[in-house]
Design an enzyme around this catalytic site. Structure first.
Site, short mmCIF file in Angstrom:
data_model
loop_
_atom_site.label_atom_id
_atom_site.label_comp_id
_atom_site.label_asym_id
_atom_site.label_seq_id
_atom_site.Cartn_x
_atom_site.Cartn_y
_atom_site.Cartn_z
N HIS A 96 -6.06 0.61 -0.94
CA HIS A 96 -6.82 -0.88 0.02
C HIS A 96 -7.24 -2.15 -1.37
CE1 HIS A 96 -4.19 1.02 2.86
NE2 HIS A 96 -4.02 -0.41 2.70
N CYS B 79 0.65 -1.09 0.20
CA CYS B 79 -0.14 -0.33 -0.07
C CYS B 79 0.57 1.20 -0.61
CB CYS B 79 -1.52 -0.22 0.96
SG CYS B 79 -0.08 -0.06 2.88
N ASP C 174 -7.18 5.39 -1.01
CA ASP C 174 -7.26 4.69 -0.56
C ASP C 174 -6.52 3.40 -2.20
OD1 ASP C 174 -7.66 2.36 0.67
OD2 ASP C 174 -8.90 2.31 1.54
#
Length: 384
Positions: A266, A84, A264
């Site tokens: 993820h 990430c 994000d």
């Protein structure tokens, strides 16, 4: 080794998914009179929401991917659970490259025709061993920073990796400066650019990405730094901030009131299969849902600020803004800006193309990057 990677990725992916459930309630933009700042641009939610969302969706969005060629030949074929911060590093660098070639005002249109430069930028980040800023290149370059392939990175390590990889990128010709000890040294930046700032002619300037790793507290962000952090997002040179929560990285692009706005990484998507030089199906590289938000006070204190200066004038303007908004108004400064290299520091070493040792999952092999990386086409690299 493969079973270890599989178990670790599944465990971390489940853990991350559980955490993300709690941030969903902040996904819709608030109906507020407070200005929204996105990478140096100011928006009014009530009158300019569509323009704001267009801006956010135009940022290149890099997420976990799966089913790409194994890193190092025998390593992981997905970065779910560990990549990430590397993806966030890709996003902050991609923002600098978009500003460099297309300008901050450029906007992406779904199904629209994109500039040639846009496609070349995107090729730099494809999940291929021959893309200059791919997860493959970043993970293997990280070995030289003491990180094994598949290990989680912090903001400073990613900044160091980007600095090294940029040395081999002839097309973008980007200078990457990473500050030390919360201090930006103008003299060192001039050496990084390869010439002295005070004798610069505009044609001598190289586009500059400034990365400033900081620790703004011990376990939590010190509230005294919050206003200074907001001021960074207001600067026209802002490229965003690398940070997040412990072992959970986000790419922060702005703020509204006491909340940070972020992209994000993820989400696990299939790797995009595209030949070098061909047009990339880019729909999955732009986040088309509303931007997510989190309380500034929830931010982990370890971050890296990013700023892009395309010209010498941009850099002079940034220095003036730092003086006025970061240094003169704060008793406890977030970082320092000095002209000369501190005498008690070790000498500044001008970045050069290094010889590094890279380690795949199945063993180690010496890699001389000066011989194997050929980036004259912008997104062409020799096999690793």
């Amino acid at each position: 080794t493969q079973l270890f990677f599989l178990f670790r990725f599944k465990f971390l992916a489940k853990y991350e998914n559980q955490i993300n459930v709690f941030s969903e309630y902040l996904e819709d933009l608030p109906d507020t009179d407070e200005p929204v700042w996105i990478l140096g641009e100011c928006y009014d939610v009530k009158t300019g929401k569509s323009e704001l969302l267009s801006d956010v969706r135009s940022r290149l969005w890099f997420t976990y991917r799966k089913k790409f060629s194994p890193i190092g030949g025998t390593g992981p074929s997905s970065d779910t659970g560990w990549g990430c911060m590397l993806r966030c590093g890709q996003m902050i660098l991609a923002q600098a490259l978009v500003c460099r070639h297309l300008g901050r005002e450029w906007r992406w249109v779904a199904e629209g025709t994109q500039p040639v430069e846009y496609q070349r930028i995107l090729h730099c980040f494809l999940d291929r061993k021959d893309s200059c800023y791919s997860i493959h290149q970043m993970a293997q370059m990280g070995v030289g920073e003491g990180k094994s392939v598949g290990e989680w990175y912090g903001p400073n390590t990613v900044a160091q990796v980007l600095k090294k990889l940029a040395l081999f990128d002839d097309w973008n010709s980007l200078a990457v400066y990473v500050s030390m000890d919360n201090t930006v040294v103008i003299e060192d930046i001039s050496k990084c650019l390869g010439t002295m700032l005070y004798i610069l002619h505009p044609l001598d300037w190289r586009p500059l990405l400034l990365l400033i790793p900081l620790r703004m507290g011990i376990n939590d962000i010190n509230p005294v730094y919050i206003q200074a952090l907001k001021e960074c997002f207001k600067m026209p040179q802002s490229c965003g901030v690398l940070g997040g929560k412990p072992n959970l990285a986000y790419y922060f692009i702005g703020f509204v009131d006491d909340e940070l706005i972020y992209l994000d990484p993820h989400t696990t998507q299939l790797a995009v299969d595209s030949e070098t030089g061909s047009t990339v199906d880019d729909q999955s590289y732009h986040c088309q849902r509303n931007p997510r938000r989190m309380k500034i006070t929830s931010l982990d204190p370890s971050v890296a600020l990013g700023f892009f200066c395309k010209s010498e004038e941009d850099f002079d303007s940034w220095c003036n803004l730092v003086q006025q908004e970061i240094l003169k108004k704060r008793n406890l400064r977030m970082f320092e800006l000095v002209e000369k290299h501190p005498s008690h520091w070790p000498p500044f070493i001008t970045p050069t193309k290094p010889e590094v040792q890279t380690t795949g999952a199945g063993g180690s092999a010496a890699l001389n990057l000066t011989q194997t990386l050929n980036l004259s086409a912008g997104y062409s690299v020799a096999n690793l």
